[in-house]
Design an enzyme around this catalytic site. Sequence first.
Site, PDB file in Angstrom:
ATOM      1  N   GLU A   1      45.899 108.104  -0.127  1.00 25.88           N
ATOM      2  CA  GLU A   1      45.985 107.391  -0.778  1.00 25.88           C
ATOM      3  C   GLU A   1      45.610 105.638  -0.468  1.00 25.88           C
ATOM      4  O   GLU A   1      45.730 104.082  -0.987  1.00 25.88           O
ATOM      5  CB  GLU A   1      46.917 106.925  -2.419  1.00 25.88           C
ATOM      6  CG  GLU A   1      46.697 107.823  -3.435  1.00 25.88           C
ATOM      7  CD  GLU A   1      45.567 108.193  -3.937  1.00 25.88           C
ATOM      8  OE1 GLU A   1      44.544 107.641  -3.807  1.00 25.88           O
ATOM      9  OE2 GLU A   1      45.410 108.929  -4.797  1.00 25.88           O
TER      10      GLU A   1
ATOM     11  N   HIS B   1      52.393 103.227  -6.316  1.00 25.38           N
ATOM     12  CA  HIS B   1      51.199 104.077  -7.290  1.00 25.38           C
ATOM     13  C   HIS B   1      52.680 105.251  -7.185  1.00 25.38           C
ATOM     14  O   HIS B   1      53.659 105.749  -6.663  1.00 25.38           O
ATOM     15  CB  HIS B   1      50.521 104.807  -6.207  1.00 25.38           C
ATOM     16  CG  HIS B   1      50.171 106.018  -7.278  1.00 25.38           C
ATOM     17  ND1 HIS B   1      50.043 105.714  -8.286  1.00 25.38           N
ATOM     18  CD2 HIS B   1      49.962 106.712  -6.825  1.00 25.38           C
ATOM     19  CE1 HIS B   1      49.057 106.887  -9.102  1.00 25.38           C
ATOM     20  NE2 HIS B   1      49.484 107.676  -7.553  1.00 25.38           N
TER      21      HIS B   1
ATOM     22  N   HIS C   1      54.157 108.184 -10.987  1.00 25.65           N
ATOM     23  CA  HIS C   1      53.236 108.991 -11.734  1.00 25.65           C
ATOM     24  C   HIS C   1      54.699 108.629 -12.943  1.00 25.65           C
ATOM     25  O   HIS C   1      55.436 109.605 -12.953  1.00 25.65           O
ATOM     26  CB  HIS C   1      53.636 110.631 -11.345  1.00 25.65           C
ATOM     27  CG  HIS C   1      52.446 110.651  -9.754  1.00 25.65           C
ATOM     28  ND1 HIS C   1      52.464 111.506  -9.377  1.00 25.65           N
ATOM     29  CD2 HIS C   1      51.523 109.604  -9.241  1.00 25.65           C
ATOM     30  CE1 HIS C   1      51.479 111.779  -8.653  1.00 25.65           C
ATOM     31  NE2 HIS C   1      51.060 110.620  -8.567  1.00 25.65           N
TER      32      HIS C   1
ATOM     33  N   GLU D   1      59.351  90.695 -23.692  1.00 27.75           N
ATOM     34  CA  GLU D   1      59.611  90.478 -22.325  1.00 27.75           C
ATOM     35  C   GLU D   1      58.233  90.535 -21.876  1.00 27.75           C
ATOM     36  O   GLU D   1      57.341  90.190 -20.559  1.00 27.75           O
ATOM     37  CB  GLU D   1      60.376  91.148 -21.201  1.00 27.75           C
ATOM     38  CG  GLU D   1      60.688  92.334 -20.829  1.00 27.75           C
ATOM     39  CD  GLU D   1      61.721  93.317 -21.608  1.00 27.75           C
ATOM     40  OE1 GLU D   1      61.828  94.154 -21.148  1.00 27.75           O
ATOM     41  OE2 GLU D   1      60.987  93.170 -22.857  1.00 27.75           O
TER      42      GLU D   1
ATOM     43  N   HIS E   1      46.998 110.511 -14.713  1.00 26.74           N
ATOM     44  CA  HIS E   1      47.726 110.574 -13.631  1.00 26.74           C
ATOM     45  C   HIS E   1      48.531 109.584 -12.822  1.00 26.74           C
ATOM     46  O   HIS E   1      49.485 110.280 -12.449  1.00 26.74           O
ATOM     47  CB  HIS E   1      45.969 110.335 -12.477  1.00 26.74           C
ATOM     48  CG  HIS E   1      46.697 110.522 -10.848  1.00 26.74           C
ATOM     49  ND1 HIS E   1      45.447 110.479 -10.526  1.00 26.74           N
ATOM     50  CD2 HIS E   1      48.018 110.665 -10.467  1.00 26.74           C
ATOM     51  CE1 HIS E   1      46.466 110.920  -8.813  1.00 26.74           C
ATOM     52  NE2 HIS E   1      47.915 110.396  -9.048  1.00 26.74           N
TER      53      HIS E   1
END
Length: 276
Positions: free
Chosen positions: A116, A140, A142, A170, A211
């Site tokens: 990525e 990133h 999952h 919040e 994803h």
Amino acid sequence: MKIIEADFVKGFIRLCNDGWEQGWHERNGGNLSYRLKAEEISAVAPFLTSDNPWVPIGTSVPELAGEYFLVTGSGKYMRNVILDPEANICIVEIDSTGDNYCIRWGLRGGGRPTSELPTHLMNHEVKKRVTGGRYRVIYHAHCTNVISLTFVLPLKDEVFTRELWECATECPVVFPDGIGVVPWMVPGGRDIAAATSRLMEKYDVAIWAHHGMFCSGEDFDLTFGLMHTVEKSAEILVKVLSMVPHKRQTIQPDDFRRLAKDFKVTLPERFLYEKK
């Protein structure tokens, strides 16, 4: 001093392990990158190599020319970063054109940066520009509950933002600009990188349908805290939706406006629509 003793490397390792312990990184899922400060580059310079070749990034990031990044490796497991950092993460330099990278440290035994990398670097380029250089982290993961919601909620920024704002008080304070959503796309390529970077122009959170999630922040604590907050709110929403088809009561638009005034944040009015 060894590279793994540098504070920014320790912070990087801690975030990787924190994410693993949350259950967000099955197998080799997820990735992390950090843009080094000038003084950090100087501190580790004696330990960097110049023996490795330049490799095409797969996209062009001219505003990151000459920058250095600490990133996770492709196919590497987050759970192993804390055990053997040098085998699982690396420092890369971006060339003067912004088209190529070179591994300067790490990935002992071979390997390459996360698949990525184009998405990370395109997002770094955007966040560096729109924050005046303050933001240095792209993460990133999952996240189970966020992914679950992408199967049942409309894939719209307004819907995800409002629903998650309502589920934890919040949230409007932690991510007042809202959340962006990318429809499902093949990961790892330039198209999804471009779609994500467009959202990062105005948001710090981008959800990839079916994803995972991308978050950006100034440092490791703020970035992890942002993702943790979004995922916890998503968990609450998943539980609520599993109990009843509709919420009986929730936070209303004027409540959000009062909250914004008291906490001195600006909440875009497009997220404060009246629900039918």
